[in-house]
Design a protein around this motif. Structure first.
Motif, PDB file in Angstrom:
ATOM      1  N   ILE A 193      87.383 -41.407  -7.210  1.00  0.00           N
ATOM      2  CA  ILE A 193      87.327 -42.728  -5.451  1.00  0.00           C
ATOM      3  C   ILE A 193      88.436 -42.964  -5.069  1.00  0.00           C
ATOM      4  O   ILE A 193      88.477 -42.824  -4.358  1.00  0.00           O
ATOM      5  N   LYS A 194      88.927 -43.947  -6.148  1.00  0.00           N
ATOM      6  CA  LYS A 194      90.648 -43.578  -5.994  1.00  0.00           C
ATOM      7  C   LYS A 194      91.532 -43.841  -6.949  1.00  0.00           C
ATOM      8  O   LYS A 194      91.283 -44.728  -8.311  1.00  0.00           O
ATOM      9  N   ASN A 195      92.352 -43.727  -7.248  1.00  0.00           N
ATOM     10  CA  ASN A 195      92.882 -43.281  -8.728  1.00  0.00           C
ATOM     11  C   ASN A 195      92.701 -42.881 -10.267  1.00  0.00           C
ATOM     12  O   ASN A 195      92.506 -41.815  -9.990  1.00  0.00           O
ATOM     13  N   SER A 196      92.557 -44.581 -10.282  1.00  0.00           N
ATOM     14  CA  SER A 196      91.261 -44.048 -11.647  1.00  0.00           C
ATOM     15  C   SER A 196      90.517 -44.265 -11.601  1.00  0.00           C
ATOM     16  O   SER A 196      89.967 -44.489 -12.522  1.00  0.00           O
ATOM     17  N   PHE A 197      89.733 -44.688 -11.137  1.00  0.00           N
ATOM     18  CA  PHE A 197      88.563 -45.339 -11.001  1.00  0.00           C
ATOM     19  C   PHE A 197      87.652 -44.222 -10.438  1.00  0.00           C
ATOM     20  O   PHE A 197      87.958 -43.948  -9.402  1.00  0.00           O
ATOM     21  N   TYR A 198      86.069 -44.213 -10.476  1.00  0.00           N
ATOM     22  CA  TYR A 198      85.507 -43.468 -11.085  1.00  0.00           C
ATOM     23  C   TYR A 198      83.833 -44.251 -10.873  1.00  0.00           C
ATOM     24  O   TYR A 198      84.240 -44.835 -11.171  1.00  0.00           O
ATOM     25  N   ILE A 199      83.080 -42.919 -10.689  1.00  0.00           N
ATOM     26  CA  ILE A 199      81.925 -43.481 -10.296  1.00  0.00           C
ATOM     27  C   ILE A 199      81.244 -41.988 -10.191  1.00  0.00           C
ATOM     28  O   ILE A 199      81.229 -41.039  -9.455  1.00  0.00           O
ATOM     29  N   GLY A 200      80.375 -42.494 -11.598  1.00  0.00           N
ATOM     30  CA  GLY A 200      78.771 -41.126 -11.396  1.00  0.00           C
ATOM     31  C   GLY A 200      77.745 -41.060 -11.962  1.00  0.00           C
ATOM     32  O   GLY A 200      77.176 -42.075 -12.116  1.00  0.00           O
ATOM     33  N   THR A 201      76.863 -40.038 -12.394  1.00  0.00           N
ATOM     34  CA  THR A 201      75.692 -40.101 -12.985  1.00  0.00           C
ATOM     35  C   THR A 201      75.952 -38.880 -13.417  1.00  0.00           C
ATOM     36  O   THR A 201      76.247 -38.056 -14.108  1.00  0.00           O
ATOM     37  N   GLY A 202      74.348 -39.160 -14.629  1.00  0.00           N
ATOM     38  CA  GLY A 202      74.041 -37.583 -15.267  1.00  0.00           C
ATOM     39  C   GLY A 202      72.243 -38.086 -16.152  1.00  0.00           C
ATOM     40  O   GLY A 202      71.576 -38.740 -15.361  1.00  0.00           O
ATOM     41  N   TYR A 203      72.279 -37.643 -17.148  1.00  0.00           N
ATOM     42  CA  TYR A 203      71.573 -36.972 -17.940  1.00  0.00           C
ATOM     43  C   TYR A 203      70.905 -37.238 -18.900  1.00  0.00           C
ATOM     44  O   TYR A 203      71.993 -36.552 -19.556  1.00  0.00           O
ATOM     45  N   TYR A 204      70.718 -38.353 -20.074  1.00  0.00           N
ATOM     46  CA  TYR A 204      70.404 -38.752 -21.377  1.00  0.00           C
ATOM     47  C   TYR A 204      69.586 -37.941 -21.801  1.00  0.00           C
ATOM     48  O   TYR A 204      68.409 -38.947 -21.194  1.00  0.00           O
ATOM     49  N   LEU A 205      69.333 -37.222 -22.632  1.00  0.00           N
ATOM     50  CA  LEU A 205      68.059 -37.481 -23.789  1.00  0.00           C
ATOM     51  C   LEU A 205      68.074 -37.936 -25.073  1.00  0.00           C
ATOM     52  O   LEU A 205      68.830 -37.243 -25.756  1.00  0.00           O
ATOM     53  N   ASP A 206      67.284 -38.328 -25.560  1.00  0.00           N
ATOM     54  CA  ASP A 206      67.516 -38.358 -27.212  1.00  0.00           C
ATOM     55  C   ASP A 206      65.890 -38.709 -27.867  1.00  0.00           C
ATOM     56  O   ASP A 206      64.536 -38.779 -26.955  1.00  0.00           O
TER      57      ASP A 206
END
Length: 433
Positions: A193-206
Motif C-alpha cells: 500500500i505504501k513503503n513497508s505497509f501491506y494488506i493481503g489475503t490467502g487460504y489456509y488448510l489444516d
C-alpha cells in the motif's frame, strides 16, 4: 534423561557459553571507540576454506542467490532412527529496493515409517510490490500431548525429557502419544500500500487424518480417557480425522533490512481467519493471530551486536477448533518458538509467546563466529477455566552462530535450550526469528 545427567549437560553448556562471552568481551576491549573498524571485512566459512587452501577469494557477483544444506540425523523413541536433509535458498529478485527472499524446507524419514516433508516460502517481488508467504507440510507423524493449558499435566510432575532438533528423544509417563497424518497448505499474498505497509489475503488448510490415540482405552475394565478424546467428544468433533479450511485477511508492516538475518527494523503481522462449513470445516469460526519482531543495535562498530524481541498471540474461541488445530508451541511458520520444549508441548484455545535474544560477534575480525543468549515464556489458556498468564512456562538457552554465506547473512545456528524439566538441542540454517 536422568536429573543428574541433565544437570551435568546443563553445566557444560553454561561453561561453553561463558567461554564464548569471555572471548567476545576480550575482543570488545581492543576497540572501545565505537567507530567501525575499516580493516575488518565480513567473511564466511567458504572464505576461510579458500584461504587455508591458498586459493583466490571467490567472486559471487551476479549470482541470484545461495543454497545452504544441513544434514539431519537422530534417534528417538517416537520415530526410531531418523535421517534427512534441511536447507534454504536465499535470493533477491531484480530491483534496487528488493528485499531478500527465502525458501526453506526439509525431508526426513524414520525407521518407524514416519515421513516429514516441509516447505516454507517468503518471496518479495521486484521492489517489494508483493509478498508471497507459504507454509506447506505433509507428515506421517507421531507426537505427544499433555493436555491443554500451560499448567498441564495437572496430575503430577514431569520427568526430565530431552528433544533433538525439536523431536522427542525420551518418554514421559504423563505423555499422551498420538499418531496421525497431517497436511497443511498455507499460502497468502500481500499487496504493498505504501513503503513497508501491506494488506493481503490467502487460504489456509489444516487436515488431520488416521489419528491413533495410543493411550486411549474405552473398555470398562481398564478405562483411560485422554485429553484429545475427551475434548473432541465434548465439542462434537471426530476423534479420528478433522479439517479446518479458512480464508484469511492480513496486515503486514516490514522494515527489516534483511529477512534472513535482520540487524535492524521491525516486522508486524496480523491475520484474521474465518472458517466456513462451505469449505469443508466442521463449524464456522474466527481465529486471530498477531506477531511482532524488532531488532535494536547495541553497537555502532558492529551491527551483529544487537538485541531482538519476538511476541506472538494466537486466539480462538472456546470449543470452535478440534484439539490438534488449537494454538500450540512451535507451530509458527518456521516451527522455531519455545526452544527448550518439544513441538506441541503447550496447547490451548488461546496462546501468547514472548522471546528476547541477545546476539553478539565472537570472531575478532572476520565475523564468522557469533553467539546468542535467549529467554522465552509461554502462556496458554484452556476451556476448564485457566486464563492467560495464570500459568507461565519459561525457557532459556544459548547458542553458536557460524556464518556460512555472507552475501545473504545466513548463519548455521546451533542452540542448547532448557525449560521446566525439559531441554533441547537445535540445529538449523538461519536465525530463529
Amino acid at each position: 534423561m536422568t536429573g543428574k545427567v541433565f544437570e551435568k549437560f546443563r553445566k557444560q553448556a553454561v561453561l561453553l557459553f561463558i567461554s564464548m562471552m569471555l572471548c567476545y568481551w576480550g575482543h570488545a576491549q581492543k576497540d572501545s571507540t565505537g567507530r567501525p573498524d575499516t580493516n575488518c571485512v565480513q567473511k564466511d566459512v567458504a572464505d576461510l576454506i579458500r584461504k587455508a587452501l591458498k586459493k583466490a577469494p571467490k567472486n559471487d557477483a551476479g549470482k541470484a542467490g545461495s543454497i545452504i544444506l544441513v544434514p539431519i540425523i537422530g534417534s528417538n523413541p517416537a520415530t526410531g532412527f531418523m535421517i534427512g536433509v534441511g536447507g534454504q535458498y536465499g535470493f533477491r529478485l531484480k530491483g534496487e529496493k528488493t528485499n531478500y527472499s527465502l525458501i526453506s524446507g526439509s525431508v526426513q524419514l524414520t525407521t518407524k515409517g514416519q515421513k516429514l516433508f516441509l516447505l516454507k516460502n517468503t518471496i518479495f517481488t521486484i521492489n517489494n510490490k508483493l509478498i508471497f508467504t507459504g507454509d506447506w507440510r505433509f507428515q506421517i507423524y507421531s507426537q505427544s500431548t499433555y493436555g491443554l493449558g500451560t499448567n498441564a499435566p495437572e496430575e503430577g510432575g514431569l520427568n526430565y525429557h530431552f528433544n533433538l532438533l525439536g523431536q522427542e528423544t525420551t518418554e514421559d509417563s504423563l505423555a499422551q502419544p498420538l499418531q496421525f497424518n497431517f497436511y497443511r497448505f498455507y499460502q497468502s499474498v500481500s499487496f504493498q500500500i505504501k513503503n513497508s505497509f501491506y494488506i493481503g489475503t490467502g487460504y489456509y488448510l489444516d487436515s488431520y487424518s488416521k489419528i491413533v490415540d495410543e493411550k486411549l482405552r474405552l473398555d470398562s475394565g481398564n478405562r483411560l480417557i485422554t485429553s484429545h478424546y475427551s475434548y473432541n467428544k465434548l465439542y462434537g468433533y471426530d476423534t479420528a480425522k478433522y479439517t479446518v479450511s479458512t480464508l484469511n485477511f492480513n496486515i503486514v508492516s516490514d522494515t527489516r533490512d534483511n529477512l534472513i538475518n535482520a540487524y535492524k527494523g521491525h516486522y508486524f503481522f496480523f491475520n484474521w481467519r474465518t472458517s466456513l462449513k462451505l469449505f469443508g470445516t466442521n463449524s464456522n469460526t474466527s481465529i486471530f493471530y498477531t506477531e511482532w519482531r524488532s531488532f535494536h543495535s547495541l553497537s555502532k562498530r558492529n551491527p551483529r551486536h544487537l538485541i531482538g524481541f519476538w511476541l506472538m498471540g494466537d486466539f480462538s474461541s472456546k470449543g470452535e477448533l478440534p484439539y490438534l488445530i488449537l494454538p500450540a508451541t512451535a507451530y509458527d511458520q518456521r516451527s522455531r518458538s519455545a526452544r527448550g520444549y518439544t513441538q506441541g508441548r503447550f496447547r490451548g484455545d488461546k496462546l501468547i509467546y514472548g522471546e528476547t535474544e541477545y546476539r553478539f560477534p565472537i570472531s575478532a575480525c572476520t565475523g564468522v563466529l557469533g553467539g546468542v543468549m535467549f529467554v522465552n515464556a509461554t502462556t496458554a489458556s484452556n476451556p476448564q477455566g485457566l486464563k492467560l498468564f495464570n500459568s507461565i512456562q519459561p525457557g532459556y538457552g544459548m547458542g553458536l552462530r557460524i556464518m556460512v554465506d555472507k552475501k545473504t547473512r545466513t548463519n548455521l545456528a546451533v542452540d542448547f535450550a532448557f525449560g521446566n524439566k525439559s531441554s533441547g538441542f537445535y540445529l538449523a540454517a538461519s536465525e530463529t526469528f
